[in-house]
Motif scaffolding. Structure first.
Motif, PDB file in Angstrom:
ATOM      1  N   LEU A 398      46.713  36.586  30.074  1.00  0.00           N
ATOM      2  CA  LEU A 398      47.039  36.044  31.394  1.00  0.00           C
ATOM      3  C   LEU A 398      46.489  36.938  32.507  1.00  0.00           C
ATOM      4  O   LEU A 398      45.987  36.443  33.521  1.00  0.00           O
ATOM      5  CB  LEU A 398      48.554  35.891  31.526  1.00  0.00           C
ATOM      6  N   THR A 399      46.571  38.249  32.317  1.00  0.00           N
ATOM      7  CA  THR A 399      46.062  39.177  33.321  1.00  0.00           C
ATOM      8  C   THR A 399      44.551  39.019  33.492  1.00  0.00           C
ATOM      9  O   THR A 399      44.037  38.975  34.620  1.00  0.00           O
ATOM     10  CB  THR A 399      46.387  40.624  32.923  1.00  0.00           C
ATOM     11  N   LEU A 400      43.844  38.916  32.379  1.00  0.00           N
ATOM     12  CA  LEU A 400      42.400  38.728  32.451  1.00  0.00           C
ATOM     13  C   LEU A 400      42.043  37.386  33.081  1.00  0.00           C
ATOM     14  O   LEU A 400      41.047  37.276  33.803  1.00  0.00           O
ATOM     15  CB  LEU A 400      41.787  38.833  31.053  1.00  0.00           C
ATOM     16  N   SER A 401      42.862  36.368  32.820  1.00  0.00           N
ATOM     17  CA  SER A 401      42.609  35.062  33.434  1.00  0.00           C
ATOM     18  C   SER A 401      42.725  35.142  34.949  1.00  0.00           C
ATOM     19  O   SER A 401      41.905  34.572  35.677  1.00  0.00           O
ATOM     20  CB  SER A 401      43.597  34.023  32.883  1.00  0.00           C
ATOM     21  N   VAL A 402      43.743  35.857  35.424  1.00  0.00           N
ATOM     22  CA  VAL A 402      43.918  36.006  36.873  1.00  0.00           C
ATOM     23  C   VAL A 402      42.751  36.791  37.472  1.00  0.00           C
ATOM     24  O   VAL A 402      42.193  36.419  38.516  1.00  0.00           O
ATOM     25  CB  VAL A 402      45.256  36.705  37.176  1.00  0.00           C
ATOM     26  N   LYS A 403      42.368  37.880  36.817  1.00  0.00           N
ATOM     27  CA  LYS A 403      41.244  38.686  37.319  1.00  0.00           C
ATOM     28  C   LYS A 403      39.947  37.877  37.329  1.00  0.00           C
ATOM     29  O   LYS A 403      39.172  37.945  38.276  1.00  0.00           O
ATOM     30  CB  LYS A 403      41.081  39.941  36.455  1.00  0.00           C
ATOM     31  N   LEU A 404      39.741  37.120  36.246  1.00  0.00           N
ATOM     32  CA  LEU A 404      38.517  36.322  36.178  1.00  0.00           C
ATOM     33  C   LEU A 404      38.507  35.247  37.255  1.00  0.00           C
ATOM     34  O   LEU A 404      37.458  34.979  37.863  1.00  0.00           O
ATOM     35  CB  LEU A 404      38.385  35.690  34.796  1.00  0.00           C
ATOM     36  N   ALA A 405      39.664  34.618  37.497  1.00  0.00           N
ATOM     37  CA  ALA A 405      39.732  33.595  38.539  1.00  0.00           C
ATOM     38  C   ALA A 405      39.364  34.183  39.896  1.00  0.00           C
ATOM     39  O   ALA A 405      38.626  33.571  40.686  1.00  0.00           O
ATOM     40  CB  ALA A 405      41.135  32.983  38.583  1.00  0.00           C
ATOM     41  N   ASP A 406      39.850  35.378  40.174  1.00  0.00           N
ATOM     42  CA  ASP A 406      39.530  36.037  41.443  1.00  0.00           C
ATOM     43  C   ASP A 406      38.038  36.356  41.532  1.00  0.00           C
ATOM     44  O   ASP A 406      37.392  36.083  42.546  1.00  0.00           O
ATOM     45  CB  ASP A 406      40.366  37.308  41.579  1.00  0.00           C
ATOM     46  N   GLN A 407      37.492  36.925  40.461  1.00  0.00           N
ATOM     47  CA  GLN A 407      36.080  37.273  40.456  1.00  0.00           C
ATOM     48  C   GLN A 407      35.195  36.024  40.496  1.00  0.00           C
ATOM     49  O   GLN A 407      34.157  36.020  41.170  1.00  0.00           O
ATOM     50  CB  GLN A 407      35.747  38.105  39.212  1.00  0.00           C
ATOM     51  N   TYR A 408      35.591  34.986  39.789  1.00  0.00           N
ATOM     52  CA  TYR A 408      34.765  33.782  39.769  1.00  0.00           C
ATOM     53  C   TYR A 408      34.760  33.097  41.128  1.00  0.00           C
ATOM     54  O   TYR A 408      33.744  32.522  41.537  1.00  0.00           O
ATOM     55  CB  TYR A 408      35.256  32.809  38.694  1.00  0.00           C
ATOM     56  N   ARG A 409      35.900  33.147  41.824  1.00  0.00           N
ATOM     57  CA  ARG A 409      35.922  32.597  43.182  1.00  0.00           C
ATOM     58  C   ARG A 409      34.888  33.313  44.054  1.00  0.00           C
ATOM     59  O   ARG A 409      34.096  32.679  44.774  1.00  0.00           O
ATOM     60  CB  ARG A 409      37.326  32.764  43.757  1.00  0.00           C
ATOM     61  N   ASN A 410      34.888  34.644  44.001  1.00  0.00           N
ATOM     62  CA  ASN A 410      33.908  35.414  44.771  1.00  0.00           C
ATOM     63  C   ASN A 410      32.481  35.137  44.287  1.00  0.00           C
ATOM     64  O   ASN A 410      31.552  35.030  45.088  1.00  0.00           O
ATOM     65  CB  ASN A 410      34.217  36.903  44.675  1.00  0.00           C
ATOM     66  N   TYR A 411      32.332  35.037  42.983  1.00  0.00           N
ATOM     67  CA  TYR A 411      31.010  34.760  42.411  1.00  0.00           C
ATOM     68  C   TYR A 411      30.471  33.427  42.914  1.00  0.00           C
ATOM     69  O   TYR A 411      29.309  33.334  43.343  1.00  0.00           O
ATOM     70  CB  TYR A 411      31.122  34.754  40.884  1.00  0.00           C
TER      71      TYR A 411
END
Length: 506
Positions: A398-411
């Motif tokens: 779940l933590t990685l999913s949240v981090k990835l969502a944040d990074q993917y938004r910026n990406y």
């Protein structure tokens, strides 16, 4: 009256003759175009043109203006913007006519980092330590050898029995095999952490490489903005002599020049800091600054959310290590469950009986009875650790999913910005610059308009470089499975606890 006008015209021409002779002097640096960057064929530029209304001056004044215009002839050629088929960025300082210039590539820096970064040594040390514990945990207990004497002092003798003994503990229940399997699993966790640390180091080196490359390119853009501002100041001075601007306009151009000079100083300081961070990450802080070879522009296909998310959950070393910890704790539970099974203690005595003058031997064997200590508390602890490890896997997902969502938004945002700069904003700004330049050649536009178009084009290039850097950082983070911290000590494979706090690991 005519005589007075002629005198005034002569004085004005003398005053103007001392002015600088080219509002395009700032473009001299642009003329030295680099490989892969198109430039305009050399043109003989027309004189500087001011848009004047016919009724602005009297006829003698018009003659003065035309005479002054002829005196402000250009000695240099105007470099046109880069062709659309090529990079929209200005030439980087490493792009020179000969390819023998010294410089560093990303691949070279990665190799240097893998050889010099101290955290990789630490990660390998943890693998070696866990492997040593695995070897140690599976070793059989050493036998005990000693001297034995019985009934010392009878009839003044040294003893009725003189000899020795050998004592050996025989481990039962597969304890040694389970202990070795448990610590071998810890070694696998350490190896996974070592692999993750390699990714962290490489990701950080790549990020710092692109930060330095971007800073390197921004310095070049700022230099051209300073040149543009200098030309703008000189142009305002000439316009002031012609009466086409006022003192506040000249002062404002000087303020803009100073601001651009400060921006250039900031860009140079940023480049120096970026270089120092890069060589520190590589592990060679003594390395002198040199040119970097590379490109900021995307070279890979755009990532989509589903593939990025699937790749992360399938390949993240952090998740792999979490699952390996679950396996380790499962082995630990089995190990602690067989701990109450008693080991067999065997003792063999041998010697000489001086009373009977015979060689004798004896054997004793025993087992500890698990009456009071059945290891139930440690088993409960091992079960609790196993449950915690299983929950930690879900937590980490779940933590990685949240981090990835944040990074993917910026990406995704950075990708959209890059596409807008490449397909619309920069080409249109380039077109404005070219059209105004052509109009200037045809005496339909003023030089300040050309300068403003060039400044807007350079400002957009600086923004484009920032967008490319932001894209690169998010792209590296996502493709690198969100691993950063190339100078952070790698995590230990296991945390300390009661189970592992015995002299011999089990």
């Amino acid at each position: 009256m005519k005589r007075a006008i002629q005198i005034a015209v002569s004085i004005a021409m003398v005053m103007v003759s001392g002015c600088a002779t080219g509002p395009e002097r700032h473009l001299s640096k642009l003329k030295s175009a680099k490989p892969g960057v198109s430039r305009a064929s050399e043109l003989e530029e027309p004189p500087y043109v001011l848009a004047l209304d016919d009724d602005t001056f009297s006829e003698p004044a018009k003659n003065v203006s035309q005479s002054m215009t002829r005196q402000v002839a250009h000695d240099q050629q105007l470099a046109t913007p880069i062709e659309p088929s090529e990079s929209l960025l200005l030439p980087a300082p490493d792009e020179v006519d000969n390819e023998q210039s010294m410089g560093l590539t990303l691949e070279t820096l990665e190799e240097m980092a893998l050889s010099n970064n101290p955290t990789l040594v630490q990660a390998m040390a943890q693998v070696d330590a866990a492997s040593g514990s695995a070897y140690q945990a599976g070793l059989y207990p050493n036998p005990v050898v000693g001297y034995a004497s019985d009934q010392i002092g009878i009839a003044g003798t040294a003893g009725e029995l003189q000899g020795g003994y050998v004592s050996q503990e025989f481990v039962t229940g597969g304890k040694l095999q389970l202990s070795r399997a448990k610590w071998s699993q810890a070694a696998r966790i350490a190896e996974t952490n070592r692999s993750a640390q390699y990714d962290r180091v490489l990701n950080d080196v790549r990020m710092h490489f692109y930060k330095t490359l971007a800073a390197q390119q921004l310095v070049e853009v700022q230099k051209q903005l300073v040149a543009n501002a200098k030309d703008n100041v000189q142009t305002h001075k000439e316009m002031l002599n012609l009466g086409q601007t006022n003192t506040p306009g000249l002062l404002q151009s000087e303020i803009n020049l100073r601001q651009n000079q400060l921006n250039l100083q900031t860009a140079e300081n940023d480049l120096e800091q970026a270089w120092r961070n890069l060589v520190a990450m590589v592990g060679t802080p003594e390395l002198s600054r040199t040119t970097l070879h590379g490109t900021l522009e995307p070279t890979e296909e755009k990532l989509d959310w589903e593939s990025a998310f699937h790749h992360l959950l399938q390949n993240s070393p952090e998740l792999v290590a979490a699952w390996e910890k679950v396996c380790h704790d499962e082995i630990t539970v089995e190990r602690e469950r067989v701990q109450p099974i008693p080991n067999i203690l065997v003792n063999v005595d041998f010697g000489h009986n001086f009373e009977t003058d015979n060689s004798v031997a004896g054997v004793t064997a025993g087992v500890p009875l698990p009456i009071f200590d059945d290891n139930s508390g440690t088993i409960d602890q091992a079960m609790a650790d196993l449950n915690r490890s299983r929950a930690d896997v879900k937590r980490l997902e779940l933590t990685l999913s949240v981090k990835l969502a944040d990074q993917y938004r910026n990406y995704q945002t950075n990708w959209q910005h890059i596409q807008a700069y490449q397909s619309e904003m920069l080409p249109k700004a380039k077109q404005v610059y070219e059209l105004l330049h052509k109009s200037y050649i045809m005496r339909r536009a003023t030089w300040p308009q050309v300068l403003m178009a060039q400044k807007n084009y350079l400002d957009l290039q600086a923004q484009y470089i920032d967008a490319l850097l932001a894209y690169r950082e998010t792209d590296i983070s996502i493709r690198g499975m969100l691993l950063t911290g190339g100078l952070t000590e790698p995590p230990a494979p296991l945390s300390g606890g009661h189970i592992n706090s015995v002299p011999k690991p089990r």
